[in-house]
Write an enzyme that holds these catalytic residues in place. Structure first.
Site, mmCIF file in Angstrom:
data_model
loop_
_atom_site.group_PDB
_atom_site.id
_atom_site.type_symbol
_atom_site.label_atom_id
_atom_site.label_comp_id
_atom_site.label_asym_id
_atom_site.label_seq_id
_atom_site.Cartn_x
_atom_site.Cartn_y
_atom_site.Cartn_z
ATOM 1 N N GLU B 64 58.663 38.905 40.337
ATOM 2 C CA GLU B 64 58.586 40.342 40.633
ATOM 3 C C GLU B 64 59.738 40.838 41.510
ATOM 4 O O GLU B 64 60.196 41.968 41.348
ATOM 5 C CB GLU B 64 57.248 40.683 41.298
ATOM 6 C CG GLU B 64 56.040 40.605 40.363
ATOM 7 C CD GLU B 64 55.505 39.192 40.200
ATOM 8 O OE1 GLU B 64 55.992 38.280 40.914
ATOM 9 O OE2 GLU B 64 54.612 38.985 39.358
ATOM 10 N N HIS B 115 45.850 47.766 37.050
ATOM 11 C CA HIS B 115 44.805 46.894 37.610
ATOM 12 C C HIS B 115 44.606 47.170 39.100
ATOM 13 O O HIS B 115 44.419 46.250 39.904
ATOM 14 C CB HIS B 115 45.131 45.420 37.360
ATOM 15 C CG HIS B 115 45.167 45.074 35.895
ATOM 16 N ND1 HIS B 115 46.117 45.592 35.034
ATOM 17 C CD2 HIS B 115 44.367 44.279 35.147
ATOM 18 C CE1 HIS B 115 45.897 45.131 33.821
ATOM 19 N NE2 HIS B 115 44.836 44.342 33.860
ATOM 20 N N ASP B 123 38.304 39.059 37.717
ATOM 21 C CA ASP B 123 39.471 38.288 38.163
ATOM 22 C C ASP B 123 39.544 38.167 39.689
ATOM 23 O O ASP B 123 40.229 37.301 40.219
ATOM 24 C CB ASP B 123 40.764 38.899 37.619
ATOM 25 C CG ASP B 123 41.023 38.468 36.182
ATOM 26 O OD1 ASP B 123 40.371 37.491 35.737
ATOM 27 O OD2 ASP B 123 41.853 39.095 35.510
ATOM 28 N N GLN B 127 43.740 39.709 42.637
ATOM 29 C CA GLN B 127 44.371 40.557 41.609
ATOM 30 C C GLN B 127 44.192 42.048 41.883
ATOM 31 O O GLN B 127 44.699 42.889 41.142
ATOM 32 C CB GLN B 127 43.758 40.268 40.225
ATOM 33 C CG GLN B 127 43.537 38.806 39.933
ATOM 34 C CD GLN B 127 44.823 38.026 39.823
ATOM 35 O OE1 GLN B 127 45.647 38.303 38.968
ATOM 36 N NE2 GLN B 127 45.005 37.061 40.708
#
Lengths: 280, 317
Positions: B64, B115, B123, B127
């Site tokens: 990222e 998300h 999850d 997350q």
């Protein structure tokens, strides 16, 4: 205009290098802070890129779309960039004497928003190569033949993001991207091999699929020759591991201080006088 | 029971799905758009764009930091990069890169965090981006948007592409209630009043807008008239809409799927405290990490419900 037309000879470059070194010392001493030793190690590389015919640029039109781009990922060495850009005609040598002063666009680290011609705002280490990948991908989409050159510090190679970028540049076979690692062997608190020894950059970077060369980065002729070799490689990204000395050009003067790293501090006016005399 | 069910709102697309479709269409109109992904394009839905425009979709792998700076570099060559990942990984993993490679040089990069919130469900908390709005709002010059449904997400996606400058758009994983119709307008920085009311104002964004509508529906049965405002742009916030609410209603409740600190509640409170202060109450995740579980169960357990909004309204009304 395009610098290729006016590429200086090795001897002329050596003279130009002295001009850049004098400017670096004068502006940081005037500022009373800064990183002259980190700037001095990279003089031959920056000099060759800007005046040796390896970069297309137009100082009177800094946003010229097809220009090549120079990113100083080790942003603390920005005096060497300001010196080169002043010599290239982006602004005057008097202007750069406002380095680090309130209101001056010549900030302590490169700020592209305030100074046209600066291609990346850096200073948080590790990001320059990724920015260069973005610019190299952008140039490819723009089909304008633009090349990207990124100068990274050897201490900076400790940043994980650099290794993410090395893998990504190879994925996209960025033949228009050249990274130069200014391996001056020191970082803030000591020798790079003592702080975080990363071993052979050439072995590691070539393992990522890059074209690599290791050179004496304070030898002007060696730098020019390496850039010539790299310019002919167009099918993959290229790295030049430039073995240099921090403070090169005034080492005897720094030796007197007993601090061969001399990180992040300017020369006193007295030392600066000695250094300027030594360069001359 | 889903948020919006009490009011008879229909469940529509997830905001991430609407974003993916909108971006693909915008890609035809704007050749400058490129996507930069960290190998979650099939989750963030940038994949829809990248499949339609393969030469303009870059998947740089699970990296990222590099992803964000690559987007910054692309922007400096005249492209409009849309860099997307889970909100948690985009904002938290690559925050310094967002700061230095995008915000500081004011790069024309569109950051999309999907998300977000606890409604991603099973999850689990690693997350769940529950601090992303706070982090994004801390970046000078960055526009921060949190959309409530599919229609407004499509309009927000178009608006952020047209806007010149860095933007963060927060999206969710689950399907959510339909709030808007195609005729409704969407403007960055201009809140939408979803329901008029003159006793109390509920300011919400994301999926909590549907919760606010439900709360207003129930409150009306008790004779309490609640205004519902969709504050889809957290920064720059719609000061006028908030000041109007402080003049015309007696209290403000802020509802968001985010931590208590630094999100919409903080942004609204800063305006209210400088306008005509009125009592305020907050409905949010609080100051904790959530847990794994089914999305609706999580929303119920962590108090992101119409009932929690109603309770908050009664506390300050």
């Amino acid at each position: 205009m395009a610098a290729q037309a006016n590429a200086l000879s090795i001897e002329e470059l050596k003279d130009k290098g002295k001009v850049l070194r004098r400017l670096i010392i004068r502006m940081t001493t005037e500022a009373g802070s800064g990183h002259p030793s980190s700037s001095l190690s990279a003089v031959e590389v920056v000099n060759a890129l800007w005046f040796g015919g390896f970069m297309k640029y137009d100082s009177q039109n800094p946003t010229w779309e097809a220009r090549d781009r120079f990113i100083l990922s080790k942003g603390h060495a920005v005096p060497v960039l300001y010196a080169a850009m002043a010599e290239a005609g982006y602004f005057s040598t008097d202007d750069v004497m406002t380095l680090r002063k309130l209101g001056s666009p010549f900030e302590g680290h490169p700020n592209m928003k305030r100074l046209p011609g600066i291609e990346a705002s850096t200073g948080s280490l590790g990001q320059g190569l990724s920015l260069g990948i973005g610019q190299a991908l952008g140039a490819r989409l723009n089909k304008n033949g633009s090349n990207v050159f990124v100068v990274i510090g050897d201490g900076e190679m400790g940043e994980g993001q650099v290794w993410e970028a090395l893998a990504t540049a190879e994925k996209y076979k960025l033949g228009n991207l050249t990274a130069i690692i200014d391996q001056n062997t020191y970082q803030q608190t000591g020798a790079t091999k003592d702080v975080l020894d990363l071993g052979s950059f050439e072995e590691k970077i070539s393992a990522f699929g890059w074209h690599t060369q290791t050179i004496d980065g304070n030898c002007q002729k060696a730098v020019v020759e390496a850039l010539e070799v790299a310019s002919k490689v167009t099918d993959r990204p290229k790295a030049i591991i430039s073995k240099t000395k921090k403070g090169f050009g005034i080492l005897p003067v720094l030796e007197e201080t007993g601090d061969l790293n001399y990180h992040g501090k300017p020369l006193s006016p007295e030392l600066a006088e000695k250094a300027l005399a030594f360069i001359a | 029971m889903y948020l919006g069910e009490i009011s008879g709102l229909k469940v529509g697309q997830a905001t991430r799905d609407a974003f993916g479709e909108a971006l693909k269409e915008l890609g035809d109109k704007y050749p400058e758009i490129v996507t930069v992904d960290g190998d979650v394009g099939n989750s963030t839905r940038t994949e829809v764009f990248a499949k339609a425009h393969p030469e303009r979709g870059f998947n740089v792998g699970i990296a990222e930091s590099n992803m964000v700076s690559v987007a910054g570099g692309l922007a400096s060559t005249g492209h409009i990069p849309v860099v997307a990942s889970f909100a948690a990984f985009l904002l938290c993993n690559a925050y310094d890169q967002i700061r230095m490679s995008i915000a500081f040089p004011s790069m024309n990069v569109k950051m999309v965090g999907t998300h977000a919130g606890i409604s991603i469900g099973e999850d689990g908390p690693s997350q769940m981006g529950i601090e992303d709005v706070s982090l994004a709002c801390s970046l000078p010059g960055v526009v921060v948007m949190v959309t409530a449904d599919a229609v407004s997400t499509k309009k927000a996606t178009a608006a952020m592409i047209e806007y010149e400058g860095p933007v963060y758009l927060r999206l969710g994983r689950p399907n959510v209630a339909e709030i808007y119709s195609e005729d409704d307008t969407f403007e960055i920085g201009k809140a939408n009043t979803i329901r008029e009311g003159d006793d109390v104002t509920i300011i919400a964004n994301g999926l909590m807008v549907a919760g606010a509508v439900d709360a207003a529906t129930k409150l009306a049965e008790e004779g309490i008239s609640a205004r519902v405002i969709d504050m889809h742009t957290v920064k720059p916030i719609d000061v006028d809409a908030i000041q109007k609410a402080t003049r015309e209603t007696s209290a403000i409740v802020v509802a968001e799927e985010h931590l208590a600190h630094g999100g919409l509640g903080s942004a609204v409170a800063m305006v209210v405290s400088q306008a005509t202060p009125v009592p305020m109450a907050y409905v949010n995740v609080g100051d904790c990490f959530a847990e794994s579980g089914d999305p609706q169960g999580l929303l119920d357990k962590y108090g992101l419900t119409a009932a929690a909004i109603i309770e908050a309204v009664k506390k300050v009304k």
